[in-house]
Design a protein around this motif. Sequence first.
Motif, short mmCIF file in Angstrom:
data_model
loop_
_atom_site.label_atom_id
_atom_site.label_comp_id
_atom_site.label_asym_id
_atom_site.label_seq_id
_atom_site.Cartn_x
_atom_site.Cartn_y
_atom_site.Cartn_z
N ARG A 180 -8.72 2.90 -9.60
CA ARG A 180 -8.76 2.29 -10.93
C ARG A 180 -8.91 0.79 -10.77
O ARG A 180 -8.37 0.18 -9.86
CB ARG A 180 -7.47 2.57 -11.69
CG ARG A 180 -7.29 4.02 -12.05
CD ARG A 180 -6.06 4.21 -12.94
NE ARG A 180 -5.88 5.60 -13.25
CZ ARG A 180 -5.03 6.41 -12.63
NH1 ARG A 180 -4.29 5.97 -11.65
NH2 ARG A 180 -4.93 7.67 -12.98
N VAL A 181 -9.65 0.18 -11.69
CA VAL A 181 -9.76 -1.27 -11.71
C VAL A 181 -8.68 -1.79 -12.65
O VAL A 181 -8.60 -1.38 -13.80
CB VAL A 181 -11.16 -1.71 -12.21
CG1 VAL A 181 -11.23 -3.22 -12.32
CG2 VAL A 181 -12.24 -1.18 -11.29
N GLN A 182 -7.85 -2.68 -12.10
CA GLN A 182 -6.81 -3.32 -12.91
C GLN A 182 -6.99 -4.82 -12.77
O GLN A 182 -6.69 -5.39 -11.72
CB GLN A 182 -5.42 -2.88 -12.43
CG GLN A 182 -5.15 -1.42 -12.71
CD GLN A 182 -3.76 -1.01 -12.26
OE1 GLN A 182 -3.11 -1.67 -11.49
NE2 GLN A 182 -3.31 0.13 -12.78
N GLY A 183 -7.50 -5.40 -13.82
CA GLY A 183 -7.82 -6.82 -13.75
C GLY A 183 -8.99 -7.01 -12.80
O GLY A 183 -10.02 -6.37 -12.92
N LEU A 219 -8.99 -3.57 -7.36
CA LEU A 219 -9.21 -2.13 -7.31
C LEU A 219 -7.95 -1.50 -6.74
O LEU A 219 -7.54 -1.80 -5.62
CB LEU A 219 -10.41 -1.82 -6.42
CG LEU A 219 -10.80 -0.35 -6.30
CD1 LEU A 219 -11.25 0.18 -7.66
CD2 LEU A 219 -11.90 -0.17 -5.28
N LYS A 220 -7.32 -0.65 -7.51
CA LYS A 220 -6.09 0.03 -7.09
C LYS A 220 -6.43 1.47 -6.75
O LYS A 220 -7.08 2.17 -7.53
CB LYS A 220 -5.04 0.02 -8.21
CG LYS A 220 -4.64 -1.34 -8.67
CD LYS A 220 -3.57 -1.90 -7.80
CE LYS A 220 -3.11 -3.24 -8.37
NZ LYS A 220 -1.92 -3.71 -7.77
N ALA A 221 -6.00 1.92 -5.58
CA ALA A 221 -6.23 3.30 -5.15
C ALA A 221 -4.90 4.02 -5.03
O ALA A 221 -3.93 3.47 -4.51
CB ALA A 221 -6.95 3.32 -3.81
N LYS A 222 -4.87 5.24 -5.53
CA LYS A 222 -3.65 6.05 -5.47
C LYS A 222 -4.00 7.45 -5.00
O LYS A 222 -5.03 8.00 -5.37
CB LYS A 222 -2.99 6.13 -6.84
CG LYS A 222 -2.45 4.83 -7.34
CD LYS A 222 -1.73 5.01 -8.65
CE LYS A 222 -1.12 3.69 -9.09
NZ LYS A 222 -0.35 3.85 -10.30
#
Length: 166
Positions: free
Chosen positions: A89-92, A95-98
């Motif tokens: 997900r793009v947050q600001g 790129l955040k990966a989970k």
Amino acid sequence: MGAPNYLAAYPAEIQQQALALLESGKLAAHLARKYPERHAVQSDAALYDYVNALKQRYLRNAPPVSKVLYDSKIRVVQHALGTNTHVSRVQGGKLKAKNEIRIATVFREAPEAFLRMIAVHELAHLKEKNHDKAFYQLCLHMEPAYAQLEFDVRAWLMVREAAAQS
């Protein structure tokens, strides 16, 4: 027999032996003797702790797992016992990966060894995406009896399916 053939990947002789044991009622008795008790991991929080303990023991350098839960939407009939998803997900501007692991709800009622086999399988996907030689070597590293447990899980699913149909 109208149930899915959970042993389809095994040689025909093994399948025939398992079906004969299933029809005679001996397969259920054998599995009950071999794996007499259900595990105590009943909540999603307990499952998260259980899977993370395995990860910490065997895969410290693997990416973290953000979510682990039982999922009633996973259909064992569709050949899924668990899933491992990588969500980006793009947050600001970042790129955040989970990583998320979901295990079929049917494994709430399973013996602990079966839950461990599924957890090991899904954890192995953190490092190896494909079901290749390296993947199965990693599974065997984490659970030396992995191959036998995988067979026994499939046999257990056959027993459950047969019981549900009768």
